[in-house]
Write an enzyme that holds these catalytic residues in place. Structure first.
Site, PDB file in Angstrom:
ATOM      1  N   GLU A 162       0.846  -1.189   0.000  1.00  0.00           N
ATOM      2  CA  GLU A 162       0.000   0.000   0.000  1.00  0.00           C
ATOM      3  C   GLU A 162       0.885   1.244   0.000  1.00  0.00           C
ATOM      4  OE1 GLU A 162      -3.381   0.192  -0.431  1.00  0.00           O
ATOM      5  OE2 GLU A 162      -2.440   2.123  -0.810  1.00  0.00           O
ATOM      6  N   LYS A 221       8.364  -1.433  -2.102  1.00  0.00           N
ATOM      7  CA  LYS A 221       7.700  -0.702  -1.029  1.00  0.00           C
ATOM      8  C   LYS A 221       8.736  -0.111  -0.061  1.00  0.00           C
ATOM      9  CE  LYS A 221       4.872   0.572   2.156  1.00  0.00           C
ATOM     10  NZ  LYS A 221       3.580   1.141   2.304  1.00  0.00           N
ATOM     11  N   CYS A 277       5.870   4.020   8.948  1.00  0.00           N
ATOM     12  CA  CYS A 277       6.562   3.356   7.833  1.00  0.00           C
ATOM     13  C   CYS A 277       8.024   3.734   7.643  1.00  0.00           C
ATOM     14  CB  CYS A 277       5.832   3.635   6.530  1.00  0.00           C
ATOM     15  SG  CYS A 277       4.308   2.718   6.385  1.00  0.00           S
TER      16      CYS A 277
HETATM   17  C1  UDX Z   1       4.514   7.149   3.930  1.00  0.00           C
HETATM   18  C2  UDX Z   1       4.559   7.127   2.405  1.00  0.00           C
HETATM   19  O1  UDX Z   1       4.445   8.462   1.899  1.00  0.00           O
HETATM   20  C3  UDX Z   1       3.443   6.243   1.875  1.00  0.00           C
HETATM   21  O2  UDX Z   1       3.533   6.161   0.463  1.00  0.00           O
HETATM   22  C4  UDX Z   1       3.583   4.864   2.481  1.00  0.00           C
HETATM   23  O3  UDX Z   1       2.510   4.032   2.062  1.00  0.00           O
HETATM   24  C5  UDX Z   1       3.577   4.950   3.991  1.00  0.00           C
HETATM   25  O4  UDX Z   1       4.597   5.832   4.442  1.00  0.00           O
HETATM   26  P1  UDX Z   1       3.007   8.383   5.755  1.00  0.00           P
HETATM   27  O5  UDX Z   1       3.936   7.808   6.758  1.00  0.00           O
HETATM   28  O6  UDX Z   1       1.543   8.259   5.975  1.00  0.00           O
HETATM   29  O7  UDX Z   1       3.286   7.759   4.319  1.00  0.00           O
HETATM   30  O8  UDX Z   1       3.297   9.961   5.639  1.00  0.00           O
HETATM   31  P2  UDX Z   1       4.223  10.905   4.737  1.00  0.00           P
HETATM   32  O9  UDX Z   1       3.351  11.923   4.132  1.00  0.00           O
HETATM   33  O10 UDX Z   1       5.098  10.151   3.822  1.00  0.00           O
HETATM   34  O11 UDX Z   1       5.097  11.638   5.846  1.00  0.00           O
HETATM   35  C6  UDX Z   1       6.045  10.953   6.644  1.00  0.00           C
HETATM   36  C7  UDX Z   1       6.732  11.898   7.585  1.00  0.00           C
HETATM   37  O12 UDX Z   1       7.615  12.779   6.893  1.00  0.00           O
HETATM   38  C8  UDX Z   1       5.772  12.809   8.353  1.00  0.00           C
HETATM   39  O13 UDX Z   1       6.180  12.918   9.697  1.00  0.00           O
HETATM   40  C9  UDX Z   1       5.881  14.120   7.622  1.00  0.00           C
HETATM   41  O14 UDX Z   1       5.549  15.208   8.440  1.00  0.00           O
HETATM   42  C10 UDX Z   1       7.359  14.112   7.241  1.00  0.00           C
HETATM   43  N1  UDX Z   1       7.646  14.974   6.071  1.00  0.00           N
HETATM   44  C11 UDX Z   1       7.094  14.709   4.852  1.00  0.00           C
HETATM   45  C12 UDX Z   1       8.516  16.055   6.215  1.00  0.00           C
HETATM   46  O15 UDX Z   1       9.018  16.305   7.304  1.00  0.00           O
HETATM   47  N2  UDX Z   1       8.797  16.830   5.123  1.00  0.00           N
HETATM   48  C13 UDX Z   1       8.265  16.583   3.894  1.00  0.00           C
HETATM   49  O16 UDX Z   1       8.570  17.327   2.960  1.00  0.00           O
HETATM   50  C14 UDX Z   1       7.376  15.492   3.753  1.00  0.00           C
END
Ligand code: UDX
Ligand code: ADP
Length: 463
Positions: A162, A221, A277
């Protein structure tokens, strides 16, 4: 093979939204989501769909539409497995906290339990789909358990990782960049792949549905998450350099992001990435690399995590040093506890680690988050086992109201980028704080000029 009944084991952040969307888009398929956690299932079944246990924009509407029609939530795992043609495994795979691989390898005990349960209960052939993020070659283990049941039932194992991100789960599921399906290269494997393709093809254009072998799918993934996390750690490394040199990390991010080879996404400097993740998947990658003797590969990826740990620690250290090297008995208000906006998930949230550091310095924390429950905040801290649960309870207070959380505080730390924080009456907050009133913006969220005009001492990451 025509799929008419799907069962999903695990009604969490992945299983819940994914099955809700499959049910919405495939009214001819009966989708049953099962979980051992009776309380969670009861919330999914709550007549008021606003009370479902997972907060995701748009999710309660999808659940409302499909629930009771062809979407069901139940604790009867055996029955749902027995009835289904296709079973998704969507249980949690946290990092191991014991034994070999402790702190790095994924804990596969829940997966193995599922596989054994499927093996025990199944009387008809099934397609088993790995949905949880898993280390490479987990399908092999599941296969080995399922193929040795001796009852003649045939199983095909598919990997269908996913890629939804929390906070945008529904949109990501409705319009995915791609759907990835890995399966056996045998004719039976290809048939199973086709069966799952036909489910997604109900709403995803065919050219966005990629099919590969199982190992490529499992590894992709981990690699996708490692690459995304690496971008965040890379820009966070630059944020520290910006603070020293007078460059501004937002300007640097914009300048490099307009290079089409680099692109603008995932360059937002922050107090550090969190979520269930990124860290877990990179640790898996590191563990796999090490287990094949690839030390340099392991070190390379591990650095992404070390940088992230450094960024969180750096943020809390800066709060202490700015507040005249002591925060003992000072009230520090936290705006945000979730690992990102638009979710109530707190797993690996930077806020937990920053809080832990400040509690070591004997600060009094006042936490406000629009969607995270008070119990969850305490249970996150208790999980770290840095101090007694009673001490955490004494030093951390959760608030339902951000203004009350900030009243009398010496400093505010912005840990999550919730939109609502921008529209607060910052003058009112300032008036009730201890002066000088500091704001440490871990998300580059607020308007520096506006806050400084009011009188705040404002600091953001990377400038
Ligand atoms: C991630 C992947 O994006 C997704 O494709 C996978 O299925 C699961 O892991 P998620 O953990 O839900 O998703 O959130 P994501 O939007 O990727 O953000 C992860 C972390 O990085 C968050 O704490 C977010 O705040 C941080 N982040 C993200 C930053 O600090 N800066 C950014 O530019 C982007
Ligand atoms: P994710 O983010 O991967 O969806 P969650 O922790 O939100 O992770 O959800 C996983 C769910 O799987 C939990 O609700 C947990 O109770 C459930 N679960 C774990 N093991 C089993 C099992 N053997 N049978 C049924 N449900 C399980």
């Amino acid at each position: 093979m025509n799929i008419t009944k799907i069962c999903c084991i695990g009604a969490g952040y992945v299983g819940g939204p994914t099955m809700a969307v499959i049910a919405q888009k495939c009214p001819h398929i009966q989708v049953t989501v099962v979980d051992l956690n009776a309380k969670r299932i009861a919330l999914w079944n709550d007549p008021n769909s606003e009370n479902i246990p997972i907060y995701e924009p748009g999710l309660s509407e999808v659940v409302q539409e499909a629930r009771g029609r062809n979407l069901f939530f139940s604790t009867d795992v055996d029955q749902a497995i027995a009835d289904a043609d296709m079973i998704f495994i969507s249980v949690n795979t946290p990092t191991k906290t014991y034994g070999t691989g402790r702190g790095q390898a994924a804990d596969l005990k829940y997966i193995e339990l599922c596989a054994r349960q499927i093996a025990r209960v199944s009387k008809t052939d099934k397609i088993v789909v790995e949905k949880s993020t898993l280390p490479v070659r987990t399908a092999e283990a599941i296969q080995s358990i399922l193929h040795n049941t001796g009852n003649g039932v045939k199983f095909q194992i598919l990997s269908n990782p996913e890629f939804l991100a929390e906070g945008t789960a529904v949109a990501d599921l409705l319009q995915p960049d791609r759907v990835l399906i890995g399966g056996d290269t045998t004719p039976e494997g290809q048939k199973a792949i086709e069966a799952l393709v036909s489910v997604y093809a109900q709403w995803v254009p065919k050219d966005r549905i990629l099919t590969t072998n199982v190992w490529s799918s499992e590894l992709s993934k981990l690699v996708a998450n490692a690459f995304l996390a690496q971008r965040v750690s890379s820009i966070n490394a630059i944020s520290e350099l910006c603070e020293k040199t007078g460059a501004n990390v937002n300007e640097v991010a914009r300048a490099i992001g307009m290079d089409s080879r680099i692109g603008p996404k995932f360059l937002k400097s922050s107090v550090g990435f969190g979520g269930s993740c990124f860290q877990k998947d990179i640790l898996n990658l590191v563990y796999i690399a090490k287990s094949y003797g690839l030390q340099e590969v392991a070190d390379y990826w591990e650095q992404v995590i070390l940088m992230n740990d450094h960024q969180k620690r750096r943020f809390s250290k800066n709060i202490v040093s700015t507040l005249y090297n002591t925060v003992a008995d000072k009230k520090i208000a936290f705006l945000g506890w979730a690992f990102k906006k638009d979710t109530n998930d707190t797993r690996e949230s930077a806020a937990i680690y920053v809080a832990n550091d400040l509690l070591f310095e004997q600060a009094q924390l006042a936490v406000y988050d629009p969607k995270v429950s008070h119990e969850q905040m305490l249970s996150d801290l208790n999980y770290l086992q840095s101090r007694s649960d009673a001490e955490n309870e004494r030093m951390v207070t959760a608030y339902d109201n951000p203004y009350a959380a900030c009243e009398g505080a010496h400093a505010i730390a912005v840990l999550t980028e919730w939109d609502e924080f921008r529209s607060y009456d910052w003058q009112q907050i300032y008036d009730k704080m201890n002066k000088p009133a500091f704001v440490f913006d871990g998300r580059n969220l607020l308007d520096k000029k506006a806050l400084e005009t009011i009188g705040f001492k404002y600091q953001a990451i990377g400038s």
